[in-house]
Scaffold this motif. Structure first.
Motif, PDB file in Angstrom:
ATOM      1  N   ARG A  88       4.375   5.725  -5.429  1.00  0.00           N
ATOM      2  CA  ARG A  88       4.448   5.829  -6.888  1.00  0.00           C
ATOM      3  C   ARG A  88       3.355   6.756  -7.417  1.00  0.00           C
ATOM      4  NH1 ARG A  88       5.325   0.334  -9.451  1.00  0.00           N
ATOM      5  NH2 ARG A  88       3.384  -0.144  -8.399  1.00  0.00           N
ATOM      6  N   GLU A  89       2.159   6.641  -6.855  1.00  0.00           N
ATOM      7  CA  GLU A  89       1.033   7.483  -7.284  1.00  0.00           C
ATOM      8  C   GLU A  89       1.332   8.962  -7.053  1.00  0.00           C
ATOM      9  OE1 GLU A  89      -3.302   8.356  -5.412  1.00  0.00           O
ATOM     10  OE2 GLU A  89      -2.878   6.250  -5.861  1.00  0.00           O
TER      11      GLU A  89
ATOM     12  N   GLN B 274       3.696  10.085  -9.745  1.00  0.00           N
ATOM     13  CA  GLN B 274       3.026  10.235 -11.045  1.00  0.00           C
ATOM     14  C   GLN B 274       2.189  11.508 -11.095  1.00  0.00           C
ATOM     15  OE1 GLN B 274       0.926   6.529 -11.024  1.00  0.00           O
ATOM     16  NE2 GLN B 274       2.426   5.516 -12.324  1.00  0.00           N
ATOM     17  N   GLN B 275       1.610  11.866  -9.973  1.00  0.00           N
ATOM     18  CA  GLN B 275       0.743  13.050  -9.915  1.00  0.00           C
ATOM     19  C   GLN B 275       1.519  14.328  -9.614  1.00  0.00           C
ATOM     20  OE1 GLN B 275      -2.102  11.936  -6.931  1.00  0.00           O
ATOM     21  NE2 GLN B 275      -3.198  10.530  -8.282  1.00  0.00           N
TER      22      GLN B 275
ATOM     23  N   ASN C 160       7.409   9.230 -12.163  1.00  0.00           N
ATOM     24  CA  ASN C 160       6.627  10.462 -12.182  1.00  0.00           C
ATOM     25  C   ASN C 160       6.889  11.155 -13.521  1.00  0.00           C
ATOM     26  OD1 ASN C 160       5.698  13.036 -11.948  1.00  0.00           O
ATOM     27  ND2 ASN C 160       7.106  13.635 -10.341  1.00  0.00           N
TER      28      ASN C 160
ATOM     29  N   LYS D 180      -0.517   9.522   2.876  1.00  0.00           N
ATOM     30  CA  LYS D 180       0.147  10.266   1.797  1.00  0.00           C
ATOM     31  C   LYS D 180       1.017  11.388   2.365  1.00  0.00           C
ATOM     32  CE  LYS D 180      -3.017   9.451  -2.061  1.00  0.00           C
ATOM     33  NZ  LYS D 180      -3.939  10.071  -3.039  1.00  0.00           N
TER      34      LYS D 180
ATOM     35  N   ASN E 276       4.529   3.216 -15.849  1.00  0.00           N
ATOM     36  CA  ASN E 276       3.897   3.578 -14.586  1.00  0.00           C
ATOM     37  C   ASN E 276       4.856   3.655 -13.416  1.00  0.00           C
ATOM     38  OD1 ASN E 276       1.344   3.757 -15.686  1.00  0.00           O
ATOM     39  ND2 ASN E 276       0.987   1.555 -15.498  1.00  0.00           N
TER      40      ASN E 276
ATOM     41  N   THR F 131       0.834  -1.201   0.000  1.00  0.00           N
ATOM     42  CA  THR F 131       0.000   0.000   0.000  1.00  0.00           C
ATOM     43  C   THR F 131       0.866   1.248   0.000  1.00  0.00           C
ATOM     44  OG1 THR F 131      -1.783  -1.115   1.186  1.00  0.00           O
ATOM     45  CG2 THR F 131      -1.752   1.295   1.279  1.00  0.00           C
TER      46      THR F 131
ATOM     47  N   ASN G  55       2.653   1.647  -3.428  1.00  0.00           N
ATOM     48  CA  ASN G  55       1.737   2.065  -4.490  1.00  0.00           C
ATOM     49  C   ASN G  55       1.366   3.544  -4.358  1.00  0.00           C
ATOM     50  OD1 ASN G  55       1.674  -0.476  -5.683  1.00  0.00           O
ATOM     51  ND2 ASN G  55      -0.076  -1.152  -4.475  1.00  0.00           N
ATOM     52  N   LEU G  56       1.146   3.999  -3.137  1.00  0.00           N
ATOM     53  CA  LEU G  56       0.834   5.412  -2.917  1.00  0.00           C
ATOM     54  C   LEU G  56       2.041   6.287  -3.221  1.00  0.00           C
ATOM     55  CD1 LEU G  56      -1.305   5.309   0.359  1.00  0.00           C
ATOM     56  CD2 LEU G  56      -2.085   5.888  -1.936  1.00  0.00           C
TER      57      LEU G  56
END
Length: 233
Positions: free
Chosen positions: A20-21, A24-25, A126, A221, A123, A14, A17-18
């Motif tokens: 990496r998210e 990316q954002q 960033n 986050k 993926n 978890t 994954n966050l």
């Protein structure tokens, strides 16, 4: 180069994954590339012919599909996590302990040589970050036990220890893997007795503890953002 580690059900995936998210954002100004030890194990099981032979000898040929030649992860788990199969579990784990470090070093070397540039369909990075800063993350269950002190000391700049309330970990694992709660609880307690964050202190320069509560993703986050700033200083 960072390793994210902890017991089963702690929330390592978890967090990764966050992380990496957020990259990316563009909520953190750094690229993040992640390799899980489970992914390495899958590659070894399905692509290393010598390893395949050894796995069949340890667990039996039925753990591979006779048509595709691919391993059956559920059958493997049913065998190695059965409480009476200690010897098979030990032999199976030993095989991966021997092969995994080499795969990790190959991945780290490859990523260090690659600039933080990629196409939109990759993926792992960033896509907005233009400063070529990158965090290479290895996700690994109980890294001290699995990879060893010497390997960690020589190859990692940071350890992120993820922990969670025992009952939440039990619930995640029992629900996700279809295992009995009492057996999961026993394994988690066994892991906690073998390894905790204190074992990493003095081995890797930067040791960070993350208390993972998946019920509050926003708060997690924010922890990751602070973690990233601390690593990149």
């Amino acid at each position: 180069v960072c390793v994210v580690t902890g017991s089963i059900g702690a929330g390592k995936s978890t967090l990764c994954n966050l992380w990496r998210e957020l990259s990316q954002q563009a909520q953190i100004d750094v690229g993040v590339v992640i390799l899980g030890v489970d992914d390495i194990a899958r590659t070894i099981r399905d692509e290393d012919e010598e390893a395949k032979i050894k796995i069949k000898n340890i667990l039996g040929p039925e753990v591979y599909d006779s048509n595709s030649g691919k391993s059956d992860p559920q059958r493997i788990k049913n065998i190695i996590f059965h409480k009476q199969n200690y010897q098979q579990r030990a032999e199976y784990s030993s095989l991966f302990k021997d092969l995994t470090p080499k795969k990790i070093l190959e991945f780290i070397a490859r990523e260090k040589e690659t600039k933080n540039e990629r196409s939109n369909n990759n993926n792992n990075y960033n896509s907005i970050n233009n400063n070529n800063k990158k965090v290479i993350v290895i996700e690994c269950f109980l890294a001290m036990q699995y990879l060893g002190e010497k390997f960690l000391k020589e190859n990692f700049d940071c350890v992120v220890w993820v922990e969670c309330e025992v009952e939440k970990s039990v619930e995640r694992v029992a629900r996700g893997r279809g295992q009995e709660r009492e057996e999961v609880r026993r394994r988690i307690e066994e892991h906690r007795n073998k390894e905790d964050v204190s074992r990493y202190e003095g081995v890797v320069e930067n040791v960070i503890i993350i208390e993972n509560d998946e019920d509050d993703v926003t708060f997690l986050k924010e922890k990751i953002k602070k973690l990233t700033n601390q690593i990149m200083k």
